[in-house]
Design a protein around this motif. Sequence first.
Motif, PDB file in Angstrom:
ATOM      1  N   LEU A  24      36.765  42.528  31.450  1.00  0.00           N
ATOM      2  CA  LEU A  24      35.715  42.942  30.645  1.00  0.00           C
ATOM      3  C   LEU A  24      34.496  43.291  31.342  1.00  0.00           C
ATOM      4  O   LEU A  24      33.520  43.615  30.914  1.00  0.00           O
ATOM      5  N   GLY A  25      34.550  43.245  32.806  1.00  0.00           N
ATOM      6  CA  GLY A  25      33.340  43.427  33.739  1.00  0.00           C
ATOM      7  C   GLY A  25      32.627  42.423  34.008  1.00  0.00           C
ATOM      8  O   GLY A  25      31.549  42.491  34.492  1.00  0.00           O
ATOM      9  N   LEU A  26      32.824  41.334  33.544  1.00  0.00           N
ATOM     10  CA  LEU A  26      32.012  39.842  33.732  1.00  0.00           C
ATOM     11  C   LEU A  26      32.072  39.572  35.159  1.00  0.00           C
ATOM     12  O   LEU A  26      31.318  39.145  35.928  1.00  0.00           O
ATOM     13  N   VAL A  27      33.438  39.882  35.859  1.00  0.00           N
ATOM     14  CA  VAL A  27      33.746  39.244  37.296  1.00  0.00           C
ATOM     15  C   VAL A  27      33.730  40.784  37.877  1.00  0.00           C
ATOM     16  O   VAL A  27      34.433  41.647  37.648  1.00  0.00           O
ATOM     17  N   ASN A  28      33.130  40.690  39.172  1.00  0.00           N
ATOM     18  CA  ASN A  28      33.324  41.902  40.115  1.00  0.00           C
ATOM     19  C   ASN A  28      34.580  42.137  40.834  1.00  0.00           C
ATOM     20  O   ASN A  28      34.998  43.242  40.791  1.00  0.00           O
ATOM     21  N   ARG A  29      34.947  40.890  41.424  1.00  0.00           N
ATOM     22  CA  ARG A  29      36.097  41.051  42.266  1.00  0.00           C
ATOM     23  C   ARG A  29      37.028  39.699  41.853  1.00  0.00           C
ATOM     24  O   ARG A  29      36.530  38.690  41.876  1.00  0.00           O
ATOM     25  N   LEU A  30      38.202  40.153  41.487  1.00  0.00           N
ATOM     26  CA  LEU A  30      39.384  39.027  41.611  1.00  0.00           C
ATOM     27  C   LEU A  30      40.067  38.715  42.744  1.00  0.00           C
ATOM     28  O   LEU A  30      40.681  39.686  43.078  1.00  0.00           O
ATOM     29  N   VAL A  31      40.208  37.456  43.118  1.00  0.00           N
ATOM     30  CA  VAL A  31      40.821  36.981  44.287  1.00  0.00           C
ATOM     31  C   VAL A  31      41.956  35.832  44.049  1.00  0.00           C
ATOM     32  O   VAL A  31      41.869  35.215  43.019  1.00  0.00           O
ATOM     33  N   LEU A  75      25.089  36.872  28.516  1.00  0.00           N
ATOM     34  CA  LEU A  75      26.341  37.400  27.902  1.00  0.00           C
ATOM     35  C   LEU A  75      26.373  38.516  27.207  1.00  0.00           C
ATOM     36  O   LEU A  75      26.977  39.567  27.374  1.00  0.00           O
ATOM     37  N   PRO A  76      25.317  38.513  26.075  1.00  0.00           N
ATOM     38  CA  PRO A  76      25.351  39.939  25.361  1.00  0.00           C
ATOM     39  C   PRO A  76      25.119  41.230  26.196  1.00  0.00           C
ATOM     40  O   PRO A  76      25.426  41.963  25.634  1.00  0.00           O
ATOM     41  N   SER A  77      24.547  41.053  27.355  1.00  0.00           N
ATOM     42  CA  SER A  77      23.998  42.064  27.881  1.00  0.00           C
ATOM     43  C   SER A  77      25.094  42.475  29.147  1.00  0.00           C
ATOM     44  O   SER A  77      25.347  43.523  29.681  1.00  0.00           O
ATOM     45  N   ARG A 107      41.088  36.685  34.586  1.00  0.00           N
ATOM     46  CA  ARG A 107      41.715  37.870  34.526  1.00  0.00           C
ATOM     47  C   ARG A 107      40.889  38.762  33.279  1.00  0.00           C
ATOM     48  O   ARG A 107      40.556  39.816  33.466  1.00  0.00           O
ATOM     49  N   ARG A 108      40.463  38.038  32.199  1.00  0.00           N
ATOM     50  CA  ARG A 108      39.972  38.716  30.965  1.00  0.00           C
ATOM     51  C   ARG A 108      38.553  38.971  31.383  1.00  0.00           C
ATOM     52  O   ARG A 108      38.153  39.868  31.097  1.00  0.00           O
ATOM     53  N   GLU A 129      26.427  29.288  33.296  1.00  0.00           N
ATOM     54  CA  GLU A 129      25.103  29.927  33.235  1.00  0.00           C
ATOM     55  C   GLU A 129      24.605  30.013  34.705  1.00  0.00           C
ATOM     56  O   GLU A 129      23.681  31.040  34.984  1.00  0.00           O
ATOM     57  N   LEU A 130      24.873  29.149  35.715  1.00  0.00           N
ATOM     58  CA  LEU A 130      24.655  29.457  37.129  1.00  0.00           C
ATOM     59  C   LEU A 130      25.399  30.681  37.355  1.00  0.00           C
ATOM     60  O   LEU A 130      24.495  31.242  38.326  1.00  0.00           O
ATOM     61  N   ALA A 131      26.602  30.720  37.092  1.00  0.00           N
ATOM     62  CA  ALA A 131      27.337  31.743  37.912  1.00  0.00           C
ATOM     63  C   ALA A 131      26.548  33.151  37.182  1.00  0.00           C
ATOM     64  O   ALA A 131      26.300  34.144  38.030  1.00  0.00           O
ATOM     65  N   LEU A 132      26.254  33.172  35.773  1.00  0.00           N
ATOM     66  CA  LEU A 132      25.723  34.192  35.151  1.00  0.00           C
ATOM     67  C   LEU A 132      24.262  34.651  35.800  1.00  0.00           C
ATOM     68  O   LEU A 132      24.001  35.800  35.696  1.00  0.00           O
ATOM     69  N   ALA A 133      23.535  33.687  36.130  1.00  0.00           N
ATOM     70  CA  ALA A 133      22.312  33.988  37.055  1.00  0.00           C
ATOM     71  C   ALA A 133      22.219  34.580  38.334  1.00  0.00           C
ATOM     72  O   ALA A 133      21.353  35.254  38.892  1.00  0.00           O
TER      73      ALA A 133
END
Length: 255
Positions: A171-178, A144-146, A166-167, A109-113
């Motif tokens: 799914l678009g939850l993460v902007n950049r994967l490193v 999460l639903p938005s 990766r998933r 939830e901190l990350a989602l904020a």
Amino acid sequence: MVHVEARAAGRVSVFRLDRPRARNAIDGETAAALESWVRGLDADPEIWMGVLSASGPVFCAGADLKEISAGRLDSLSTAAGGFGGITRLARETPLVAAVDGPALAGGCELALACDLIVASEQASFGIPEVKRSLIAGGGGLIRLPSLLPQRIAMELALTGSPIDARRAYDLGLVNRLVGDGDAEAGAVRLAEEICRNAPLAVRASRRLVVEASTVDHERLWELSDAASRAIELTADFAEGPRAFMEKREPVWTGR
């Protein structure tokens, strides 16, 4: 020490959760420090972006169970900021979460904020509260639903099982994967990229994107028009076209 604050190069401030032995779980001191940090970002004209990071192999495991067992559940939230001091906090400064390891329950939830997420390959995201007869009350069930397809958000909410980085990226939850261990550096790079833009325009744009999920279209047009008029009165509004005509990089002042 529960956290480390640092000034990255340029106009980026980094807040690093620093309780690795406790899996960076949120206690009262950390929640208060997080709210204070974000308020400080908004008040400091020299800082244009914030990065929320963490020490150790876990980004954040959520609430500190020792605090809960001691009857101090309320201390994990602040009056204005909600859980962790920021999940409900009104703010202007954009935040990037740097997730290098599991972000679970309140940690997710901190990350989602935050406005953007940079994650390493070893990151994962989940809201396992239902496994303990709890609900994700720090915004997980709201955000999460938005951010995800409805059925994926439902899967996370009802199974309590996490998804890997990766998933989450697909799914678009993460902007950049490193790569592993590079989440904070990647988040700072993203923040610095944003800092190359006019800060008042960035904040106004962020505000409209946030409003878009809750405000009807007619009201959004009104807000967009008002934001445009306000930006037109700034010194940076004149600097942008002038720098283009002079074939140089703009020098933004935030005024």
